[in-house]
Design an enzyme around this catalytic site. Sequence first.
Site, PDB file in Angstrom:
ATOM      1  N   GLY A  99       0.830  -1.222   0.000  1.00 30.40           N
ATOM      2  CA  GLY A  99       0.000   0.000   0.000  1.00 30.40           C
ATOM      3  C   GLY A  99       0.852   1.254   0.000  1.00 30.40           C
ATOM      4  N   GLY A 114       0.942   4.164   3.770  1.00 29.97           N
ATOM      5  CA  GLY A 114       2.070   3.497   3.114  1.00 29.97           C
ATOM      6  C   GLY A 114       3.043   4.502   2.509  1.00 29.97           C
ATOM      7  CG  LEU A 167      -0.312  -0.417   9.867  1.00 33.87           C
ATOM      8  CD1 LEU A 167      -0.029   0.614   8.787  1.00 33.87           C
ATOM      9  CD2 LEU A 167      -0.065   0.181  11.245  1.00 33.87           C
ATOM     10  CB  SER A 199      -9.080   3.413  16.968  1.00 33.84           C
ATOM     11  OG  SER A 199      -9.671   4.305  16.058  1.00 33.84           O
ATOM     12  CG  LEU A 241      -3.903   7.250  10.854  1.00 39.79           C
ATOM     13  CD1 LEU A 241      -3.392   6.043  10.063  1.00 39.79           C
ATOM     14  CD2 LEU A 241      -2.854   7.695  11.865  1.00 39.79           C
ATOM     15  CG  HIS A 264     -11.091   8.774   7.068  1.00 38.50           C
ATOM     16  ND1 HIS A 264     -10.192   8.178   6.220  1.00 38.50           N
ATOM     17  CD2 HIS A 264     -11.659   7.764   7.781  1.00 38.50           C
ATOM     18  CE1 HIS A 264     -10.199   6.873   6.423  1.00 38.50           C
ATOM     19  NE2 HIS A 264     -11.082   6.587   7.364  1.00 38.50           N
ATOM     20  CG  ASP A 311     -23.465  12.008  15.443  1.00 41.19           C
ATOM     21  OD1 ASP A 311     -23.095  12.862  14.605  1.00 41.19           O
ATOM     22  OD2 ASP A 311     -24.193  12.270  16.409  1.00 41.19           O
TER      23      ASP A 311
HETATM   24  N1  LIG Z   1      -6.762   6.634   7.158  1.00 46.93           N
HETATM   25  C1  LIG Z   1      -7.054   6.422   8.445  1.00 46.93           C
HETATM   26  O1  LIG Z   1      -7.637   7.303   9.122  1.00 46.93           O
HETATM   27  C2  LIG Z   1      -6.663   5.145   9.106  1.00 46.93           C
HETATM   28  C3  LIG Z   1      -6.042   4.105   8.432  1.00 46.93           C
HETATM   29  N2  LIG Z   1      -5.690   2.958   9.112  1.00 46.93           N
HETATM   30  C4  LIG Z   1      -5.086   1.809   8.429  1.00 46.93           C
HETATM   31  O2  LIG Z   1      -3.938   2.157   7.698  1.00 46.93           O
HETATM   32  C5  LIG Z   1      -3.844   1.364   6.522  1.00 46.93           C
HETATM   33  C6  LIG Z   1      -3.667   2.261   5.312  1.00 46.93           C
HETATM   34  O3  LIG Z   1      -4.734   3.172   5.219  1.00 46.93           O
HETATM   35  P1  LIG Z   1      -4.641   4.490   4.303  1.00 46.93           P
HETATM   36  O4  LIG Z   1      -3.259   4.728   3.896  1.00 46.93           O
HETATM   37  O5  LIG Z   1      -5.423   5.525   5.007  1.00 46.93           O
HETATM   38  O6  LIG Z   1      -5.491   4.043   3.032  1.00 46.93           O
HETATM   39  P2  LIG Z   1      -5.333   4.512   1.504  1.00 46.93           P
HETATM   40  O7  LIG Z   1      -6.647   4.246   0.857  1.00 46.93           O
HETATM   41  O8  LIG Z   1      -4.759   5.878   1.441  1.00 46.93           O
HETATM   42  O9  LIG Z   1      -4.256   3.514   0.926  1.00 46.93           O
HETATM   43  C7  LIG Z   1      -4.493   2.148   0.852  1.00 46.93           C
HETATM   44  C8  LIG Z   1      -3.542   1.535  -0.131  1.00 46.93           C
HETATM   45  O10 LIG Z   1      -3.863   0.152  -0.215  1.00 46.93           O
HETATM   46  C9  LIG Z   1      -3.676  -0.264  -1.521  1.00 46.93           C
HETATM   47  N3  LIG Z   1      -4.638  -1.317  -1.867  1.00 46.93           N
HETATM   48  C10 LIG Z   1      -5.976  -1.305  -1.671  1.00 46.93           C
HETATM   49  N4  LIG Z   1      -6.510  -2.436  -2.184  1.00 46.93           N
HETATM   50  C11 LIG Z   1      -5.478  -3.147  -2.722  1.00 46.93           C
HETATM   51  C12 LIG Z   1      -5.393  -4.390  -3.403  1.00 46.93           C
HETATM   52  N5  LIG Z   1      -6.469  -5.122  -3.641  1.00 46.93           N
HETATM   53  N6  LIG Z   1      -4.171  -4.790  -3.821  1.00 46.93           N
HETATM   54  C13 LIG Z   1      -3.074  -4.049  -3.587  1.00 46.93           C
HETATM   55  N7  LIG Z   1      -3.086  -2.889  -2.932  1.00 46.93           N
HETATM   56  C14 LIG Z   1      -4.282  -2.438  -2.509  1.00 46.93           C
HETATM   57  C15 LIG Z   1      -3.910   0.927  -2.438  1.00 46.93           C
HETATM   58  O11 LIG Z   1      -2.981   0.818  -3.499  1.00 46.93           O
HETATM   59  P3  LIG Z   1      -3.069   1.648  -4.911  1.00 46.93           P
HETATM   60  O12 LIG Z   1      -2.940   3.084  -4.513  1.00 46.93           O
HETATM   61  O13 LIG Z   1      -1.907   1.168  -5.675  1.00 46.93           O
HETATM   62  O14 LIG Z   1      -4.407   1.321  -5.506  1.00 46.93           O
HETATM   63  C16 LIG Z   1      -3.650   2.116  -1.524  1.00 46.93           C
HETATM   64  O15 LIG Z   1      -2.461   2.780  -1.849  1.00 46.93           O
HETATM   65  C17 LIG Z   1      -5.104   0.495   6.477  1.00 46.93           C
HETATM   66  O16 LIG Z   1      -4.821  -0.779   6.958  1.00 46.93           O
HETATM   67  C18 LIG Z   1      -6.050   1.196   7.408  1.00 46.93           C
HETATM   68  O17 LIG Z   1      -6.900   0.306   8.034  1.00 46.93           O
HETATM   69  C19 LIG Z   1      -5.928   2.827  10.439  1.00 46.93           C
HETATM   70  C20 LIG Z   1      -6.517   3.829  11.156  1.00 46.93           C
HETATM   71  C21 LIG Z   1      -6.965   5.049  10.548  1.00 46.93           C
HETATM   72  C1  LIG Z   2     -10.579   5.737  10.747  1.00 46.51           C
HETATM   73  C2  LIG Z   2     -11.996   5.305  10.922  1.00 46.51           C
HETATM   74  O1  LIG Z   2     -12.808   6.031  10.029  1.00 46.51           O
HETATM   75  C3  LIG Z   2     -14.201   5.718   9.999  1.00 46.51           C
HETATM   76  O2  LIG Z   2     -14.832   6.011  11.194  1.00 46.51           O
HETATM   77  P1  LIG Z   2     -15.158   7.488  11.636  1.00 46.51           P
HETATM   78  O3  LIG Z   2     -14.129   7.955  12.603  1.00 46.51           O
HETATM   79  O4  LIG Z   2     -16.561   7.553  12.103  1.00 46.51           O
HETATM   80  O5  LIG Z   2     -14.984   8.247  10.247  1.00 46.51           O
HETATM   81  P2  LIG Z   2     -15.070   9.647   9.559  1.00 46.51           P
HETATM   82  O6  LIG Z   2     -13.749  10.296   9.587  1.00 46.51           O
HETATM   83  O7  LIG Z   2     -15.665   9.422   8.211  1.00 46.51           O
HETATM   84  O8  LIG Z   2     -16.147  10.480  10.426  1.00 46.51           O
HETATM   85  C4  LIG Z   2     -15.870  10.985  11.703  1.00 46.51           C
HETATM   86  C5  LIG Z   2     -17.004  11.852  12.188  1.00 46.51           C
HETATM   87  O9  LIG Z   2     -17.009  13.061  11.388  1.00 46.51           O
HETATM   88  C6  LIG Z   2     -18.326  13.333  10.941  1.00 46.51           C
HETATM   89  N1  LIG Z   2     -18.278  14.135   9.716  1.00 46.51           N
HETATM   90  C7  LIG Z   2     -18.713  15.432   9.636  1.00 46.51           C
HETATM   91  N2  LIG Z   2     -18.605  15.882   8.392  1.00 46.51           N
HETATM   92  C8  LIG Z   2     -18.047  14.853   7.658  1.00 46.51           C
HETATM   93  C9  LIG Z   2     -17.707  14.755   6.297  1.00 46.51           C
HETATM   94  O10 LIG Z   2     -17.880  15.679   5.481  1.00 46.51           O
HETATM   95  N3  LIG Z   2     -17.143  13.559   5.906  1.00 46.51           N
HETATM   96  C10 LIG Z   2     -16.936  12.528   6.774  1.00 46.51           C
HETATM   97  N4  LIG Z   2     -16.354  11.381   6.316  1.00 46.51           N
HETATM   98  N5  LIG Z   2     -17.291  12.601   8.088  1.00 46.51           N
HETATM   99  C11 LIG Z   2     -17.840  13.762   8.504  1.00 46.51           C
HETATM  100  C12 LIG Z   2     -18.941  11.959  10.782  1.00 46.51           C
HETATM  101  O11 LIG Z   2     -20.350  12.032  10.728  1.00 46.51           O
HETATM  102  C13 LIG Z   2     -18.408  11.260  12.038  1.00 46.51           C
HETATM  103  O12 LIG Z   2     -19.168  11.622  13.165  1.00 46.51           O
HETATM  104  C14 LIG Z   2     -14.445   4.318   9.679  1.00 46.51           C
HETATM  105  O13 LIG Z   2     -14.238   4.145   8.345  1.00 46.51           O
HETATM  106  C15 LIG Z   2     -13.592   3.375  10.508  1.00 46.51           C
HETATM  107  O14 LIG Z   2     -13.586   2.167   9.871  1.00 46.51           O
HETATM  108  C16 LIG Z   2     -12.207   3.847  10.768  1.00 46.51           C
HETATM  109  O15 LIG Z   2     -11.288   3.082  10.941  1.00 46.51           O
END
Ligand SMILES: NC(=O)C1=CN([C@@H]2O[C@H](COP(=O)(O)OP(=O)(O)OC[C@H]3O[C@@H](n4cnc5c(N)ncnc54)[C@H](OP(=O)(O)O)[C@@H]3O)[C@@H](O)[C@H]2O)C=CC1
Ligand SMILES: C[C@H]1O[C@H](OP(=O)(O)OP(=O)(O)OC[C@H]2O[C@@H](n3cnc4c(=O)[nH]c(N)nc43)[C@H](O)[C@@H]2O)[C@@H](O)[C@@H](O)C1=O
Length: 318
Positions: free
Chosen positions: A15, A21, A110, A113, A171, A184, A274
């Site tokens: 990733g 990543g 990874l 939460s 994140l 997000h 929410d």
């Molecule tokens: N973002 C967040 O708020 C949070 C993220 N995490 C965890 O961190 C990790 C990364 O998340 P994040 O960087 O945000 O996600 P992104 O969507 O930004 O990146 C995910 C990456 O995974 C790759 N990917 C998805 N599907 C496939 C597949 N079938 N085969 C190969 N590669 C694949 C994609 O590659 P490509 O670009 O080449 O398509 C992409 O670059 C996850 O495990 C997630 O659960 C945990 C907590 C919060």
């Molecule tokens: C990382 C985490 O991310 C997800 O959980 P989440 O924390 O609920 O995600 P979120 O960032 O999308 O929302 C946080 C809060 O924010 C509010 N909110 C307001 N306005 C917007 C808005 O415009 N977009 C979004 N997306 N949310 C909004 C929304 O209604 C909520 O109350 C899961 O995918 C879970 O699987 C996971 O791992």
Amino acid sequence: MGEGLDRSARTYVAGHRGLVGGAVFRHLQSDGFTDVVGRTSKELDLRDRAAVDAFFDEQRPAYVVLAAAKVGGILANDTYPADFLSDNVRIQVNVLDAAARTGVQKVLFLGSSCIYPKFAPQPIREDSLLTGVLEPTNDAYAIAKIAGVLQVQALRRQHGLPYVSAMPTNLYGPGDNFDLKGSHVLPALIRKVHEAKLRGDREYVVWGTGTPRREFLHVEDLARATVALLERYDDPAPINVGVGEDVTIRELAETVADVVGFDGEIVFDTSKPDGTPRKLLDVSRIHALGWKAEIALRDGIASTYQWFLEHHADARGL
Ligand SMILES: NC(=O)C1=CN([C@@H]2O[C@H](COP(=O)(O)OP(=O)(O)OC[C@H]3O[C@@H](n4cnc5c(N)ncnc54)[C@H](OP(=O)(O)O)[C@@H]3O)[C@@H](O)[C@H]2O)C=CC1
Ligand SMILES: C[C@H]1O[C@H](OP(=O)(O)OP(=O)(O)OC[C@H]2O[C@@H](n3cnc4c(=O)[nH]c(N)nc43)[C@H](O)[C@@H]2O)[C@@H](O)[C@@H](O)C1=O
């Protein structure tokens, strides 16, 4: 940090083009790792078991950071639960099985939460796992991630492999997804406020009631944590990676508006969910390992907004 790792050994970041990543890949390189490899999902679809096996047989990485997953915000998780469960289970099972089979020395898996119960006591300790019901908007994704944690524990128990799992909080940072349907909250609000400002709107719309609390960790802080964990963490329990402080969505919306320079009103669309009321992580275990988040939320929002302006060509001239 990371003194005990062999920096010339091959390290695969699954990733590596994603938010997490990408930051991990850049951090490993700047930290002296000389053989860091990645593949896009087009080059290697990690849901394809035969392709994953062939990749590990050919590349033989020593270390793996598993940051590839199907990821999205509350709406995407709620709309496509079957995809979130199926893709993530397949990616994890394929990568972890291939790593174990080909003798990968260390894997950092990874999770998120959201694996913890919806009403877990706050701040959430690692031992809250599997003690209560999950938040319904992301239960399919959470179950997939819980399966990953269990697989890591099972590989340790059955094969003695020192693989570990980390559970980051929400994140954000450079490389985030700014698509309003899939993203997000933090990148969504940056984009919404920016567009409202350019249009000269008097208000901008935030989903839900604004009362849920969330904790936000910058990906560069997380990237530092991954090296610390590869180096120093060797325990079956997942380890939390967070800041230790949270804000309400209303407070976040106000800070984003302030950073972007928008002084209109915030309107709440309560037809949107929410999600979890609160998911503040207890970070005492990772603090004891010597890692702490360093980037303040307001500074992180400002630099992420700058990144958005530079990388989304359409951002300036709506
Ligand atoms: N973002 C967040 O708020 C949070 C993220 N995490 C965890 O961190 C990790 C990364 O998340 P994040 O960087 O945000 O996600 P992104 O969507 O930004 O990146 C995910 C990456 O995974 C790759 N990917 C998805 N599907 C496939 C597949 N079938 N085969 C190969 N590669 C694949 C994609 O590659 P490509 O670009 O080449 O398509 C992409 O670059 C996850 O495990 C997630 O659960 C945990 C907590 C919060
Ligand atoms: C990382 C985490 O991310 C997800 O959980 P989440 O924390 O609920 O995600 P979120 O960032 O999308 O929302 C946080 C809060 O924010 C509010 N909110 C307001 N306005 C917007 C808005 O415009 N977009 C979004 N997306 N949310 C909004 C929304 O209604 C909520 O109350 C899961 O995918 C879970 O699987 C996971 O791992």
